[in-house]
Scaffold this active site. Structure first.
Site, PDB file in Angstrom:
ATOM      1  N   LYS B 193       0.839  -1.197   0.000  1.00  0.00           N
ATOM      2  CA  LYS B 193       0.000   0.000   0.000  1.00  0.00           C
ATOM      3  C   LYS B 193       0.873   1.245   0.000  1.00  0.00           C
ATOM      4  O   LYS B 193       1.521   1.568   0.997  1.00  0.00           O
ATOM      5  CB  LYS B 193      -0.885  -0.006   1.255  1.00  0.00           C
ATOM      6  CG  LYS B 193      -1.758   1.220   1.419  1.00  0.00           C
ATOM      7  CD  LYS B 193      -2.771   1.388   0.297  1.00  0.00           C
ATOM      8  CE  LYS B 193      -4.004   0.527   0.534  1.00  0.00           C
ATOM      9  NZ  LYS B 193      -4.959   0.592  -0.588  1.00  0.00           N
ATOM     10  N   HIS B 329     -10.429  -7.227  -4.247  1.00  0.00           N
ATOM     11  CA  HIS B 329     -10.123  -6.137  -3.326  1.00  0.00           C
ATOM     12  C   HIS B 329     -10.516  -6.544  -1.900  1.00  0.00           C
ATOM     13  O   HIS B 329     -11.391  -7.375  -1.704  1.00  0.00           O
ATOM     14  CB  HIS B 329     -10.937  -4.919  -3.774  1.00  0.00           C
ATOM     15  CG  HIS B 329     -11.054  -3.847  -2.752  1.00  0.00           C
ATOM     16  ND1 HIS B 329     -12.180  -3.708  -1.952  1.00  0.00           N
ATOM     17  CD2 HIS B 329     -10.198  -2.867  -2.384  1.00  0.00           C
ATOM     18  CE1 HIS B 329     -12.002  -2.661  -1.159  1.00  0.00           C
ATOM     19  NE2 HIS B 329     -10.825  -2.139  -1.405  1.00  0.00           N
TER      20      HIS B 329
END
Lengths: 434, 434
Positions: B193, B329
């Site tokens: 991330k 996701h």
């Protein structure tokens, strides 16, 4: 739950001498009925294309089917529908549906999937449409399906059936055929099988249907690729009004390129009649090319060769997303296939046209569903309250179908040979003919 | 079978101070647990996004849910997922997943669908993956999900959790975090991330991961749209080798047009790293535009907001047909969502990348699944033998989650507010930041 037994029943059913660009329907059509019996003694059924090849393909799966859990079998057999070759060779321009080796796997998979779903539904007491996502409609619309035909009701000898509709080789006779069909079944749209007589006669046929039934009854014509691009455009132009009111032009010409050319030439004349197909797009792999060419606007799917109910549900979401209309193709069939189509259509939101069905052309004498023929009322098949597909086998009728099959001299569909045998010894299928 | 009771449980679970371009994770993440109890006393469960709005949306459906047949309910509620508005407003460029009113219907529908499938599965004794087509795999691969983070394990006071991973605000700390995560869970791929530190630091982070874990561990970076087109291209170029080996560049920049530009500029330099997205394509309606622009090559779907398991299965067939890759996701979640993802992935052949999961960031103290945390072994979640999702509720743990929710000062996720409260009172989300 385990599948304890697989039973495969090849049957023959009487079929009237219907004409198409493929040739002539033989006195018997071949179908295959499959039973899966669970270790609890519940039986799931399915119906598919007929003939020895189909039976052999199902038989080859026996080791994977017997002993399997019907909930898991469709996952285990998944490779059969995973990699689909698209393209011209896969299409049914030349081979009649059910006779193309390139869709053997998806056809066989679909047969097993439907039987598993019926078995599961009958075990848990729920209709198939509610196992696959839940119904969005209770009644599924079907379309009248007029054909040019010779005299005769199908079958031979003691199996000769009443010729309910008589000969129909003119526009006027087709109008009469449809009037009779609508009076009996209440259809609200008409799919006319062309590609048989001169295109001007077929144009006149559609015009007479339009004058008779009015603009509220959508009209379609399907010449099974019998025309050149030029003729397709000419027919599309001549019937702009008649097909333009919720109808379509189905497979006027062979191949995605030609279909795309017809579409673009019609659009250039501001004629927006969509083109439908069940032969140019026969699997997922055909879709990108069709989109690229603008070739097909309405996909006429058939769970029998698209790989089953779930594949058609996937297709429907794809169709909605990518801007295709969707309806269902039909082949000569009995009540089990009709109910499978109805359950699938009930659980498929994006179904934008009434489905095709040959069902009016078959007879009660040939039906293998207990209680006789499935009712079509107001042009619709209602989802019955019963579990699974909502229909069961009549074993006496099934035995009669098997006996007819055993006596039948042919083991696959060949409309061209039949045309030569019965109408014109020199007949050949020519694409394009006009 | 009828649904006799609907129970909705808003819960809060400890969440470490993870950073992203949205801001900072608050000490508690909000989730909603749903129970559907049948008149036979069987209970189906589901987990979704949290907060009062989600609870209200579910509550509003109570009249349609209680008394319904769970096999039919998904068909009856179909209009909730039928007409999906796509486009920029629907995307999650600005709003965190779960907080966009435009996907409220699909989110709510998905929650009910999963609970119905669990209820059906537990009633008939079959796993959910086998109700929706049958498993094509038994173990579902997930990816390591390193984040830049501040010190702290999440929660506060008696609910403060051990800081298992410690602070990580440098490339070296991220490498250590991943080593620990892989040692514990055996992940075979890494999703990092980004969008938090200067792009050069993030490039260096990926390079260190690549050097540490080697070319056989696919790498992805997801800056949540923090970059301009220019920066995205620069990062894609700098990491061509590192992301090019089975990895991808996820949502480098906001909007389909910008994504398409990044893709074309990279391709012009012969850099084929695909672009993935869970914010530019969030529903079927976004797909045609993405194809037109060449914007997204891999759709990161999430059954929680795509309208449930069957919609994702449809999406998977569409993705395969139209040439998209597919993965999943994740949002902060517990074991029920993890199992729903695993069952869906098990029955979805075209899943081309390991799924995302935040699961390593949550703690046993917050898990509401009976028996504790769902095991991830060799980077995979195995489909258990149990019926339905294969997990049951631990009601003591659920009660603790409800209590935490009742004490929690916030009722929706707001990472920007949290960032201002805890790190920088002047912090604003800026897109693009670099």
């Amino acid at each position: 739950m385990q599948i304890a037994e697989l039973r495969i029943h090849p049957i023959a059913i009487a079929d009237p001498p219907l004409r198409s660009s493929y040739g002539l329907h033989a006195p018997y059509a071949l179908r295959t009925i499959v039973e899966l019996e669970s270790n609890d003694g519940v039986i799931g059924i399915s119906e598919t294309y007929g003939g020895d090849t189909q039976v052999r393909q199902l038989e080859a799966l026996r080791p994977q089917i017997v002993g399997a859990n019907p909930y898991r079998l469709t996952g285990a057999l998944w490779p059969m529908v995973e990699d689909q070759a698209g393209g011209e060779a896969r299409s049914q321009n030349w081979l009649v549906p059910g006779e193309n080796a390139l869709d053997a796997l998806t056809r066989t998979y679909a047969t097993i999937e439907v039987a598993c779903l019926d078995l599961i539904g009958k075990t848990v007491g729920e209709p198939v449409c509610d196992l696959i996502g839940g119904r969005v409609r209770d009644g599924v619309p079907f379309s009248a399906y007029p054909f040019y035909k010779h005299a005769g009701g199908g079958g031979e000898g003691i199996d000769a059936r009443e010729d309910e509709y008589g000969e129909a080789l003119s526009p006027e006779a087709i109008v009469g055929q449809v009037q009779k069909m609508i009076a009996q079944y209440g259809f609200g749209s008409i799919k006319f099988k062309g590609g048989v007589l001169d295109p001007d006669v077929e144009i006149e046929t559609i015009k007479q249907l339009y004058r008779t039934f009015g603009p509220k009854v959508p009209l379609r014509i399907d010449p099974n690729c019998a025309w050149t691009v030029e003729t397709s455009v000419r027919v599309g132009r001549a019937l702009a009004e008649e097909l333009g009111r919720g109808g379509y032009l189905e497979d006027p010409t062979a191949g995605l390129e030609n279909m795309g050319e017809v579409r673009h030439r019609l659009l250039a004349e501001a004629i927006e009649t969509p083109l439908a197909s069940n032969v140019a797009v026969t699997c997922f792999a055909d879709i990108p090319r069709s989109l690229q060419l603008g070739a097909v606007q309405i996909i006429l799917c058939d769970h029998h060769y698209w790989g089953g109910m779930r594949q058609v549900q996937h297709l429907a979401r794809l169709a909605r997303t990518m801007g295709f209309g969707l309806s269902m193709h039909s082949n000569t069939h009995l009540g089990i296939s009709l109910m499978a189509m109805a359950h699938l259509a009930a659980a498929t939101p994006h179904l934008t046209y009434a489905c095709d069905t040959h069902y009016p052309w078959q007879s009660a004498e040939d039906e293998v569903v207990r209680g006789g023929r499935v009712p079509i009322v107001n042009g619709r098949v209602r989802i019955p309250d019963g579990a699974g597909l909502g229909v069961e086998l009549d074993y006496d009728q099934l035995a009669r179908g098997r006996e007819r099959y055993s006596k039948c001299p042919y083991r696959k569909r060949d409309d061209e040979a039949q045309m030569r045998a019965q109408v014109d010894p020199n007949w050949k299928r020519i694409l394009p003919r006009w």
